[in-house]
Design an enzyme around this catalytic site. Structure first.
Site, PDB file in Angstrom:
ATOM      1  N   GLY A 122       0.718  -1.140   0.154  1.00 17.54           N
ATOM      2  CA  GLY A 122       0.256  -0.115   0.115  1.00 17.54           C
ATOM      3  C   GLY A 122       1.155   0.927  -0.115  1.00 17.54           C
ATOM      4  O   GLY A 122       1.882   1.314  -0.038  1.00 17.54           O
ATOM      5  N   GLY A 188      23.838  -6.878  21.354  1.00 14.49           N
ATOM      6  CA  GLY A 188      22.618  -5.981  22.379  1.00 14.49           C
ATOM      7  C   GLY A 188      22.098  -7.352  23.576  1.00 14.49           C
ATOM      8  O   GLY A 188      21.079  -8.193  22.982  1.00 14.49           O
ATOM      9  N   ILE A 192      15.889  -8.661  23.042  1.00 15.82           N
ATOM     10  CA  ILE A 192      15.467  -9.137  22.262  1.00 15.82           C
ATOM     11  C   ILE A 192      16.181 -10.242  22.388  1.00 15.82           C
ATOM     12  O   ILE A 192      16.584 -11.374  22.851  1.00 15.82           O
ATOM     13  CB  ILE A 192      15.597  -9.197  20.697  1.00 15.82           C
ATOM     14  CG1 ILE A 192      13.859  -8.356  20.057  1.00 15.82           C
ATOM     15  CG2 ILE A 192      15.763  -9.856  20.147  1.00 15.82           C
ATOM     16  CD1 ILE A 192      14.218  -8.159  18.725  1.00 15.82           C
ATOM     17  N   ALA A 328       3.775  -4.499  21.381  1.00 13.43           N
ATOM     18  CA  ALA A 328       1.849  -4.400  20.361  1.00 13.43           C
ATOM     19  C   ALA A 328       1.758  -4.337  21.177  1.00 13.43           C
ATOM     20  O   ALA A 328       0.520  -3.638  20.885  1.00 13.43           O
ATOM     21  CB  ALA A 328       2.671  -6.138  19.793  1.00 13.43           C
ATOM     22  N   HIS A 452      -5.029 -16.247  49.166  1.00 12.50           N
ATOM     23  CA  HIS A 452      -3.802 -16.570  50.024  1.00 12.50           C
ATOM     24  C   HIS A 452      -3.271 -17.838  49.728  1.00 12.50           C
ATOM     25  O   HIS A 452      -5.046 -18.564  49.748  1.00 12.50           O
ATOM     26  CB  HIS A 452      -3.885 -16.411  51.426  1.00 12.50           C
ATOM     27  CG  HIS A 452      -2.932 -17.468  52.064  1.00 12.50           C
ATOM     28  ND1 HIS A 452      -0.960 -16.907  51.545  1.00 12.50           N
ATOM     29  CD2 HIS A 452      -2.700 -18.798  52.153  1.00 12.50           C
ATOM     30  CE1 HIS A 452      -0.333 -18.067  52.705  1.00 12.50           C
ATOM     31  NE2 HIS A 452      -1.465 -18.980  52.866  1.00 12.50           N
TER      32      HIS A 452
HETATM   33  P1  FAD Z   1       4.666  -4.424  12.662  1.00  7.17           P
HETATM   34  O1  FAD Z   1       3.918  -5.580  13.557  1.00  7.17           O
HETATM   35  O2  FAD Z   1       5.633  -4.486  11.879  1.00  7.17           O
HETATM   36  O3  FAD Z   1       3.188  -5.037  11.103  1.00  7.17           O
HETATM   37  C1  FAD Z   1       3.552  -3.935  10.653  1.00  7.17           C
HETATM   38  C2  FAD Z   1       2.990  -4.339   9.224  1.00  7.17           C
HETATM   39  O4  FAD Z   1       2.768  -3.409   8.334  1.00  7.17           O
HETATM   40  C3  FAD Z   1       3.990  -5.640   8.414  1.00  7.17           C
HETATM   41  O5  FAD Z   1       3.130  -7.138   8.941  1.00  7.17           O
HETATM   42  C4  FAD Z   1       3.898  -5.493   6.747  1.00  7.17           C
HETATM   43  O6  FAD Z   1       4.342  -6.996   6.569  1.00  7.17           O
HETATM   44  C5  FAD Z   1       3.223  -4.441   7.054  1.00  7.17           C
HETATM   45  N1  FAD Z   1       4.014  -3.106   5.513  1.00  7.17           N
HETATM   46  C6  FAD Z   1       4.192  -2.057   5.745  1.00  7.17           C
HETATM   47  N2  FAD Z   1       4.585  -1.525   4.719  1.00  7.17           N
HETATM   48  C7  FAD Z   1       3.742  -1.935   4.477  1.00  7.17           C
HETATM   49  C8  FAD Z   1       3.005  -2.121   3.281  1.00  7.17           C
HETATM   50  N3  FAD Z   1       3.337  -0.297   2.200  1.00  7.17           N
HETATM   51  N4  FAD Z   1       1.986  -1.515   2.828  1.00  7.17           N
HETATM   52  C9  FAD Z   1       0.985  -2.877   2.932  1.00  7.17           C
HETATM   53  N5  FAD Z   1       1.950  -3.545   4.717  1.00  7.17           N
HETATM   54  C10 FAD Z   1       2.459  -3.417   4.978  1.00  7.17           C
HETATM   55  N6  FAD Z   1       5.563  -6.435  21.840  1.00  7.17           N
HETATM   56  C11 FAD Z   1       5.725  -6.345  22.852  1.00  7.17           C
HETATM   57  O7  FAD Z   1       4.495  -5.762  23.357  1.00  7.17           O
HETATM   58  N7  FAD Z   1       6.023  -8.637  23.506  1.00  7.17           N
HETATM   59  C12 FAD Z   1       6.319  -9.151  22.866  1.00  7.17           C
HETATM   60  O8  FAD Z   1       6.266  -9.884  23.850  1.00  7.17           O
HETATM   61  C13 FAD Z   1       7.306  -8.879  22.204  1.00  7.17           C
HETATM   62  N8  FAD Z   1       8.488  -9.772  22.041  1.00  7.17           N
HETATM   63  C14 FAD Z   1       9.143  -9.272  20.466  1.00  7.17           C
HETATM   64  C15 FAD Z   1      10.207  -9.907  19.595  1.00  7.17           C
HETATM   65  C16 FAD Z   1      11.160 -10.087  19.105  1.00  7.17           C
HETATM   66  C17 FAD Z   1      11.371 -10.894  18.362  1.00  7.17           C
HETATM   67  C18 FAD Z   1      10.652  -8.802  17.826  1.00  7.17           C
HETATM   68  C19 FAD Z   1      10.946  -8.551  16.685  1.00  7.17           C
HETATM   69  C20 FAD Z   1       9.434  -7.964  18.485  1.00  7.17           C
HETATM   70  C21 FAD Z   1       8.750  -8.269  19.529  1.00  7.17           C
HETATM   71  N9  FAD Z   1       7.651  -7.175  20.031  1.00  7.17           N
HETATM   72  C22 FAD Z   1       6.972  -7.314  21.152  1.00  7.17           C
HETATM   73  C23 FAD Z   1       7.385  -5.453  19.369  1.00  7.17           C
HETATM   74  C24 FAD Z   1       6.111  -5.927  18.413  1.00  7.17           C
HETATM   75  O9  FAD Z   1       6.707  -7.232  17.311  1.00  7.17           O
HETATM   76  C25 FAD Z   1       6.014  -4.074  17.920  1.00  7.17           C
HETATM   77  O10 FAD Z   1       6.057  -4.090  18.385  1.00  7.17           O
HETATM   78  C26 FAD Z   1       4.786  -5.113  17.537  1.00  7.17           C
HETATM   79  O11 FAD Z   1       4.659  -6.085  16.194  1.00  7.17           O
HETATM   80  C27 FAD Z   1       4.462  -3.687  16.202  1.00  7.17           C
HETATM   81  O12 FAD Z   1       3.668  -3.629  15.438  1.00  7.17           O
HETATM   82  P2  FAD Z   1       3.154  -2.742  14.427  1.00  7.17           P
HETATM   83  O13 FAD Z   1       0.912  -3.172  13.524  1.00  7.17           O
HETATM   84  O14 FAD Z   1       2.904  -0.911  14.966  1.00  7.17           O
HETATM   85  O15 FAD Z   1       3.974  -3.357  13.198  1.00  7.17           O
HETATM   86  P1  NAD Z   2      16.548  -2.921  22.704  1.00 13.44           P
HETATM   87  O1  NAD Z   2      16.596  -0.933  22.267  1.00 13.44           O
HETATM   88  O2  NAD Z   2      16.655  -3.455  23.598  1.00 13.44           O
HETATM   89  O3  NAD Z   2      18.007  -3.267  22.950  1.00 13.44           O
HETATM   90  C1  NAD Z   2      19.626  -3.394  22.331  1.00 13.44           C
HETATM   91  C2  NAD Z   2      19.984  -2.829  23.087  1.00 13.44           C
HETATM   92  O4  NAD Z   2      20.574  -2.350  22.376  1.00 13.44           O
HETATM   93  C3  NAD Z   2      20.470  -2.035  23.048  1.00 13.44           C
HETATM   94  O5  NAD Z   2      20.925  -2.500  25.647  1.00 13.44           O
HETATM   95  C4  NAD Z   2      21.516  -0.772  23.301  1.00 13.44           C
HETATM   96  O6  NAD Z   2      22.239  -0.281  24.077  1.00 13.44           O
HETATM   97  C5  NAD Z   2      22.606  -2.201  22.989  1.00 13.44           C
HETATM   98  N1  NAD Z   2      23.003  -1.900  21.177  1.00 13.44           N
HETATM   99  C6  NAD Z   2      22.690   0.045  20.315  1.00 13.44           C
HETATM  100  N2  NAD Z   2      23.828  -0.705  20.202  1.00 13.44           N
HETATM  101  C7  NAD Z   2      25.118  -1.772  19.856  1.00 13.44           C
HETATM  102  C8  NAD Z   2      26.420  -2.029  19.908  1.00 13.44           C
HETATM  103  N3  NAD Z   2      26.511  -1.441  18.492  1.00 13.44           N
HETATM  104  N4  NAD Z   2      26.571  -2.942  20.062  1.00 13.44           N
HETATM  105  C9  NAD Z   2      26.279  -3.517  21.097  1.00 13.44           C
HETATM  106  N5  NAD Z   2      25.439  -3.061  21.931  1.00 13.44           N
HETATM  107  C10 NAD Z   2      24.069  -1.801  21.395  1.00 13.44           C
HETATM  108  O7  NAD Z   2      16.396  -3.683  21.001  1.00 13.44           O
HETATM  109  P2  NAD Z   2      15.831  -4.828  20.545  1.00 13.44           P
HETATM  110  O8  NAD Z   2      16.187  -5.836  22.202  1.00 13.44           O
HETATM  111  O9  NAD Z   2      16.443  -5.402  19.917  1.00 13.44           O
HETATM  112  O10 NAD Z   2      14.054  -4.891  20.359  1.00 13.44           O
HETATM  113  C11 NAD Z   2      13.779  -3.809  20.135  1.00 13.44           C
HETATM  114  C12 NAD Z   2      12.411  -3.834  19.969  1.00 13.44           C
HETATM  115  O11 NAD Z   2      11.415  -4.702  20.194  1.00 13.44           O
HETATM  116  C13 NAD Z   2      12.002  -3.199  21.388  1.00 13.44           C
HETATM  117  O12 NAD Z   2      11.907  -1.815  21.552  1.00 13.44           O
HETATM  118  C14 NAD Z   2      11.175  -3.878  22.446  1.00 13.44           C
HETATM  119  O13 NAD Z   2      10.233  -2.676  22.565  1.00 13.44           O
HETATM  120  C15 NAD Z   2      11.111  -5.075  21.319  1.00 13.44           C
HETATM  121  N6  NAD Z   2      10.742  -6.047  21.859  1.00 13.44           N
HETATM  122  C16 NAD Z   2       9.952  -6.297  23.176  1.00 13.44           C
HETATM  123  C17 NAD Z   2       9.588  -6.919  23.593  1.00 13.44           C
HETATM  124  C18 NAD Z   2       8.790  -7.409  24.645  1.00 13.44           C
HETATM  125  O14 NAD Z   2       7.888  -6.900  24.862  1.00 13.44           O
HETATM  126  N7  NAD Z   2       9.029  -8.877  25.456  1.00 13.44           N
HETATM  127  C19 NAD Z   2      10.658  -8.221  22.575  1.00 13.44           C
HETATM  128  C20 NAD Z   2      10.805  -8.426  22.190  1.00 13.44           C
HETATM  129  C21 NAD Z   2      11.974  -7.148  21.331  1.00 13.44           C
END
Ligand code: FAD
Ligand code: NAD
Length: 480
Positions: A122, A188, A192, A328, A452
């Site tokens: 889109g 990092g 993650i 999310a 409890h």
């Molecule tokens: P996204 O989930 O990234 O969705 C965006 C969508 O838009 C994608 O499907 C993409 O294909 C689509 N899109 C982009 N551009 C276009 C376009 N031009 N046309 C059509 N489609 C398009 N957050 C938590 O709260 N709890 C967690 O436990 C957690 N664990 C995570 C673990 C990992 C490994 C990672 C990477 C992230 C995690 N997160 C977690 C973060 C969470 O996944 C994101 O914050 C969340 O998915 C963001 O939602 P969103 O809808 O903004 O974007």
């Molecule tokens: P993050 O911001 O949580 O952590 C990245 C880490 O990498 C930081 O501690 C930073 O200081 C370090 N860093 C940055 N540059 C570096 C370098 N060159 N060398 C070494 N360390 C470096 O980011 P993430 O773990 O990649 O996660 C991305 C996003 O996804 C986060 O914003 C998080 O909110 C979301 N996420 C959420 C969940 C959850 O809610 N449980 C799980 C996974 C991801």
């Protein structure tokens, strides 16, 4: 004439699909555009969260924890297991099935709510038109009264460790390993890094986490971060703060990483796999036509006000592509808020009360301000803590590590923050989030009746401890 919708959402992650469903519930003719394709090339909804984020990572965390528990943690309960075997491809396949069920579930929800699902890329054109290019390259332009941009985020790449999707991977690759890497490097030490590092550590990898910052989990309450670091280190995660990666060299099936340590000395480590997880950045590639007029902020996020309206009337943006924590649930709530505001409601989000969780074991969870933030604000505050080692329920479960910390305003007693490392921290912190949303004081929480024996009693006791009234621990009341 091109088809016209009341609302078109671009992106079907947790922000976009929730916005689309809520808009349809409110009676709007709604479409949601998604470009994500599964390994068979078919369009799938759910975005990062369902496909390669929250859900698959938690599926693997749970599988890895069950393996670890069966192997190492049951003897104390008087249960002996013979040889415990793992089947990594089966774990990965289970994770894949969960993803399939959930992404398929979104398709079902769209259908039952009357959301039109459009697969393709889109692009927002001027005048609230949306061009959709399908997977065959065919383009159709739609008109909309309102467009919601929900295109999410992408992992940040660093030139010193370029992802090759073989030896050097990002979070997506780290969810697909078919065997346990003997030596796993993680660049990092954020959310993650700790979650995926824990998965592979529990399955037997020797994990080294290289974190550039001097402090561990610098954005979190430092008392809780220090406790978490102690616990995770004991589990075998080798967390090296002040470690700045300067280069990497892949040779065959291994990679040698060079980094400077806290004394500025150059060090090297060799790994079988290296995960780069140094943060994520907003993703807007191909999303906006040059004349769409949508503005960005100085950090590359789409600029929005507190109600997620962009600078163009009728164009909104939500989720990871706008400011605020990349979580999310934050994006989903923005989706609901925007759909309801389009319907003329006055919905809003309390950005001060968004819980966050790191799903290690035990979990690390937080809501509201950290002690460092309260201190910096100059507000007078009081702290109540309670350790899980004093909880009967935690003892029964052999889950006694960690603590609950509640920070309250010293004058009004209003709860300002809650920080937990410990069993079920994610669910416990949510209870305090609910209390905070209703403006609860620590005294209010202390006056409530908790069942409890439950882990929730630790919250009750921490709230009582704010005033030096905890029952099951000696009280240390301190005004700051
Ligand atoms: P996204 O989930 O990234 O969705 C965006 C969508 O838009 C994608 O499907 C993409 O294909 C689509 N899109 C982009 N551009 C276009 C376009 N031009 N046309 C059509 N489609 C398009 N957050 C938590 O709260 N709890 C967690 O436990 C957690 N664990 C995570 C673990 C990992 C490994 C990672 C990477 C992230 C995690 N997160 C977690 C973060 C969470 O996944 C994101 O914050 C969340 O998915 C963001 O939602 P969103 O809808 O903004 O974007
Ligand atoms: P993050 O911001 O949580 O952590 C990245 C880490 O990498 C930081 O501690 C930073 O200081 C370090 N860093 C940055 N540059 C570096 C370098 N060159 N060398 C070494 N360390 C470096 O980011 P993430 O773990 O990649 O996660 C991305 C996003 O996804 C986060 O914003 C998080 O909110 C979301 N996420 C959420 C969940 C959850 O809610 N449980 C799980 C996974 C991801």
């Amino acid at each position: 004439m091109s088809e016209k919708f009341d609302v078109i959402v671009i992106g079907s992650g947790p922000a976009g699909y929730v916005a689309a469903i809520r808009a349809a519930q409110l009676g709007f003719k709604t479409a949601c555009v998604e470009k994500w394709r599964n390994e068979e090339g078919k369009g799938v909804n759910g975005g990062t969260c369902l496909n390669v984020g929250c859900i698959p990572s938690k599926a693997l965390l749970d599988s890895a924890y069950k393996y670890h528990e069966a192997k190492d943690d049951l003897a104390i309960h008087g249960i002996s297991t013979k040889e415990v075997k793992m089947d990594v491809p089966a774990m990965i396949a289970r994770k894949g099935q969960i993803v399939k069920n959930l992404t398929g579930g979104i398709a079902g929800l769209f259908k039952s709510n009357g959301v039109t699902s459009l697969f393709g890329t889109g692009k927002l054109l001027a005048g609230k038109k949306v061009e959709v290019t399908d997977f065959e390259g065919k383009t159709v332009t739609y008109e909309a009264e309102h467009v919601i941009l929900a295109s999410g985020s992408n992992p940040i790449n660093i030139p010193v460790a370029p992802v090759d999707n073989d030896v050097i991977v990002n979070s997506t690759g780290a969810l697909e390993f078919q065997a346990v890497p003997k030596r796993l490097g993680v660049i990092g030490g954020g959310v993650i890094g700790l979650e995926l590092g824990s998965v592979w550590n529990r399955l037997g990898s020797k994990v080294i986490v290289l974190e550039a910052m001097d402090s561990f989990l610098g954005m979190m309450d430092q008392q809780i971060a220090k406790e978490a670091q102690k616990i995770l280190t004991k589990q075998g995660l080798d967390i090296r703060t002040s470690s700045r990666v300067t280069g990497s060299k892949v040779k065959g099936k291994e990679v040698t990483v060079t980094y400077t340590d806290k004394d500025g000395k150059e060090q090297t480590e060799t790994f079988d796999k290296l995960i780069v997880c140094v943060g994520r950045r907003p993703y807007t590639e191909g999303l906006l036509a040059a004349d769409s007029g949508v503005k960005f902020d100085e950090r590359g996020f789409i600029f929005v006000n507190e109600h997620c309206a962009t600078n163009i009337a009728g164009v909104w943006a939500i989720g990871d592509v706008v400011r605020g924590p990349m979580l999310a649930h934050k994006g989903s709530e923005e989706g609901v808020m925007v759909a309801e505001r389009i319907a003329g409601q006055k919905s809003q989000i309390n950005y001060d009360i968004i819980p966050s969780v790191i799903y290690t074991h035990p979990e690390v969870a937080a809501v509201g301000k950290t002690e460092e933030q309260v201190k910096a604000s100059g507000e007078p505050y009081t702290i109540g803590t309670f350790p899980f080692s004093a909880s009967g329920r935690a003892m029964a479960a052999n889950e006694t590590q960690g603590l609950v910390k509640i920070i309250a305003h010293a004058v009004t007693d209003r709860i300002l923050g809650c920080h937990i490392v410990g069993p079920s921290a994610a669910d416990l912190v949510q209870q305090v989030a609910i209390a905070m949303e209703f403006g609860s004081s620590a005294e209010d929480l202390g006056m409530m009746v908790f069942g409890h024996p439950t882990l929730s009693e630790t919250i009750h006791e921490a709230a009582l401890a704010v005033h030096g009234h905890a029952i099951h621990i000696a009280n240390k009341k301190k005004k700051h």
